[in-house]
Design an enzyme around this catalytic site. Structure first.
Site, PDB file in Angstrom:
ATOM      1  N   GLY A 216     -68.306 -38.908   9.681  1.00 23.34           N
ATOM      2  CA  GLY A 216     -67.250 -38.221  10.420  1.00 23.34           C
ATOM      3  C   GLY A 216     -65.883 -38.461   9.807  1.00 23.34           C
TER       4      GLY A 216
ATOM      5  N   HIS B 268     -65.436 -33.741   2.153  1.00 27.40           N
ATOM      6  CA  HIS B 268     -66.714 -33.460   2.820  1.00 27.40           C
ATOM      7  C   HIS B 268     -66.987 -31.952   2.822  1.00 27.40           C
ATOM      8  CE1 HIS B 268     -65.558 -37.293   5.000  1.00 27.40           C
ATOM      9  NE2 HIS B 268     -66.787 -37.587   4.621  1.00 27.40           N
TER      10      HIS B 268
ATOM     11  N   GLY C 121     -70.723 -37.637  -2.592  1.00 30.05           N
ATOM     12  CA  GLY C 121     -69.518 -37.619  -3.414  1.00 30.05           C
ATOM     13  C   GLY C 121     -69.524 -38.747  -4.431  1.00 30.05           C
TER      14      GLY C 121
ATOM     15  N   ASP D 175     -67.882 -42.608  -4.055  1.00 23.54           N
ATOM     16  CA  ASP D 175     -68.774 -43.741  -3.771  1.00 23.54           C
ATOM     17  C   ASP D 175     -69.873 -43.740  -4.827  1.00 23.54           C
ATOM     18  OD1 ASP D 175     -67.607 -44.712  -1.210  1.00 23.54           O
ATOM     19  OD2 ASP D 175     -67.998 -42.654  -0.651  1.00 23.54           O
TER      20      ASP D 175
ATOM     21  N   GLN E 173     -72.808 -46.134  -4.457  1.00 23.67           N
ATOM     22  CA  GLN E 173     -73.686 -45.662  -3.379  1.00 23.67           C
ATOM     23  C   GLN E 173     -74.611 -44.556  -3.887  1.00 23.67           C
ATOM     24  OE1 GLN E 173     -72.538 -44.776   0.873  1.00 23.67           O
ATOM     25  NE2 GLN E 173     -72.305 -42.716   0.100  1.00 23.67           N
TER      26      GLN E 173
ATOM     27  N   SER F 205     -60.434 -39.811   1.271  1.00 22.14           N
ATOM     28  CA  SER F 205     -61.296 -40.769   1.966  1.00 22.14           C
ATOM     29  C   SER F 205     -60.919 -40.740   3.442  1.00 22.14           C
ATOM     30  CB  SER F 205     -61.034 -42.171   1.404  1.00 22.14           C
ATOM     31  OG  SER F 205     -61.493 -43.159   2.306  1.00 22.14           O
ATOM     32  N   SER F 206     -61.916 -40.947   4.297  1.00 24.76           N
ATOM     33  CA  SER F 206     -61.623 -40.984   5.745  1.00 24.76           C
ATOM     34  C   SER F 206     -60.651 -42.119   6.045  1.00 24.76           C
ATOM     35  CB  SER F 206     -62.915 -41.190   6.529  1.00 24.76           C
ATOM     36  OG  SER F 206     -63.823 -40.175   6.183  1.00 24.76           O
TER      37      SER F 206
HETATM   38  O1  PAF Z   1     -70.756 -42.125   2.373  1.00 30.98           O
HETATM   39  C1  PAF Z   1     -70.873 -42.180   3.612  1.00 30.98           C
HETATM   40  O2  PAF Z   1     -70.149 -41.538   4.382  1.00 30.98           O
HETATM   41  C2  PAF Z   1     -71.943 -43.076   4.208  1.00 30.98           C
HETATM   42  O3  PAF Z   1     -72.113 -44.228   3.462  1.00 30.98           O
HETATM   43  C3  PAF Z   1     -73.276 -42.352   4.439  1.00 30.98           C
HETATM   44  C4  PAF Z   1     -73.891 -41.891   3.132  1.00 30.98           C
HETATM   45  C5  PAF Z   1     -73.075 -41.156   5.364  1.00 30.98           C
HETATM   46  C6  PAF Z   1     -74.275 -43.314   5.097  1.00 30.98           C
HETATM   47  O4  PAF Z   1     -73.800 -43.779   6.313  1.00 30.98           O
END
Ligand code: PAF
Length: 279
Positions: free
Chosen positions: A31, A37, A147, A150, A153, A185-186
């Site tokens: 969110g 996003h 994205g 990250d 990730q 970034s949020s």
């Molecule tokens: O990148 C994010 O926003 C979070 O790490 C994700 C991939 C939604 C997992 O909670």
């Protein structure tokens, strides 16, 4: 746009999409959505018959309870943004729905998870892997969009898909930046005006590092970046690492192709990350 809060509803929707032979592009989020996003949702829209997204602030990936408490929550605005970007369905589960029982699962990602974010945020990537694996099982996407801000990730999720033999194609998406270069970034929403004004310095330094890459060693560039933050009155460098794009292990000596610079910086109590391909 449909909004589902239960696993059952979301999984049933995803199952019928599969049965009818339609491809689904999935955008998992926590969110507090921004243009970055939405660029993922638009790409998913272009590449698939249907688009799904999730909004879930995943408690088990936060190593800092204060960060979890203060994480921005803007559900109504997020839903409007997803709907205008062409999303078909959004999954917005509660913590109890996602985690009815204590999570015991431990993934093994080896060295990929012990460097950089893994070193500074213990348990973070296991929490990400747990939630992403569950979300994939529930939403059964054809493709999933992440994205490159990250970046680590993204590599962890690719490793997860490989080791668990998941049938989903991972689509990396370029970093989305504000006009002044700050990576979207949020967490940017929580920057004070003073910190927001200072934060574009991070990308400026990354670009300078890139301009030095062809003629300098990794150690020289790490030195250069470290010095650039030593005297900064507001931004505190947590790490700058020069690493291989695939295995994320630190590079020393001459910089070869497929090498990135990865950075984490504190702007007050807000932690910002960014990266750049050096060569
Ligand atoms: O990148 C994010 O926003 C979070 O790490 C994700 C991939 C939604 C997992 O909670």
């Amino acid at each position: 746009m449909l909004v589902f809060e239960t696993i059952k509803e979301m999984h049933t929707w995803a199952g019928s999409a599969r049965l009818s032979g339609k491809s689904t592009g999935f955008v998992p989020t926590m969110g507090a959505l921004h243009e970055g996003h939405l660029s993922l949702v638009r790409l998913a829209r272009e590449q698939n018959d249907l688009v799904s997204a999730s909004i879930f602030v995943n408690p088990i990936q936060f190593n800092n309870p204060d960060d979890l408490k203060k994480y921005p929550r803007t559900l109504d605005r997020d839903l409007e943004m997803l709907s205008s970007a062409g999303c078909d369905v959004v999954f917005t589960p509660s913590v109890e729905e996602m985690y009815p029982e204590k999570v015991e699962k431990q993934y093994e990602f080896g060295d990929l998870a012990t460097v950089m974010e893994g070193a500074f945020r213990p348990g973070h990537f296991n929490g990400v892997a747990v939630v992403v694996h569950r979300l994939f099982d529930i939403a059964v996407p054809t493709r999933a969009y992440f994205g490159e801000k990250d970046y680590q990730q993204l590599q962890i999720i690719k490793a997860l898909v490989k080791s668990e033999k998941l049938e989903v194609e991972i689509i990396p998406c370029p970093i989305s930046r504000e006009a002044d270069g700050l990576a979207r970034s949020s967490r940017n929403e929580r920057l004070s005006p003073q910190m927001r004004a200072a934060a574009p310095y991070i990308y400026m330094v990354l670009k300078e590092a890139k301009s030095l890459a062809a003629a300098h060693t990794a150690a020289q560039i790490v030195n250069f970046v470290t010095k650039k933050f030593e005297d900064h009155p507001l931004l505190k460098l947590e790490y700058f690492s020069i690493a291989n794009a695939d295995n994320l292990q630190a590079v020393s000596g001459v910089i070869k192709p497929d090498t990135y610079g990865f950075i984490a910086v504190f702007a007050g109590d807000i932690r910002l990350i960014d990266n750049i391909r050096l060569i």
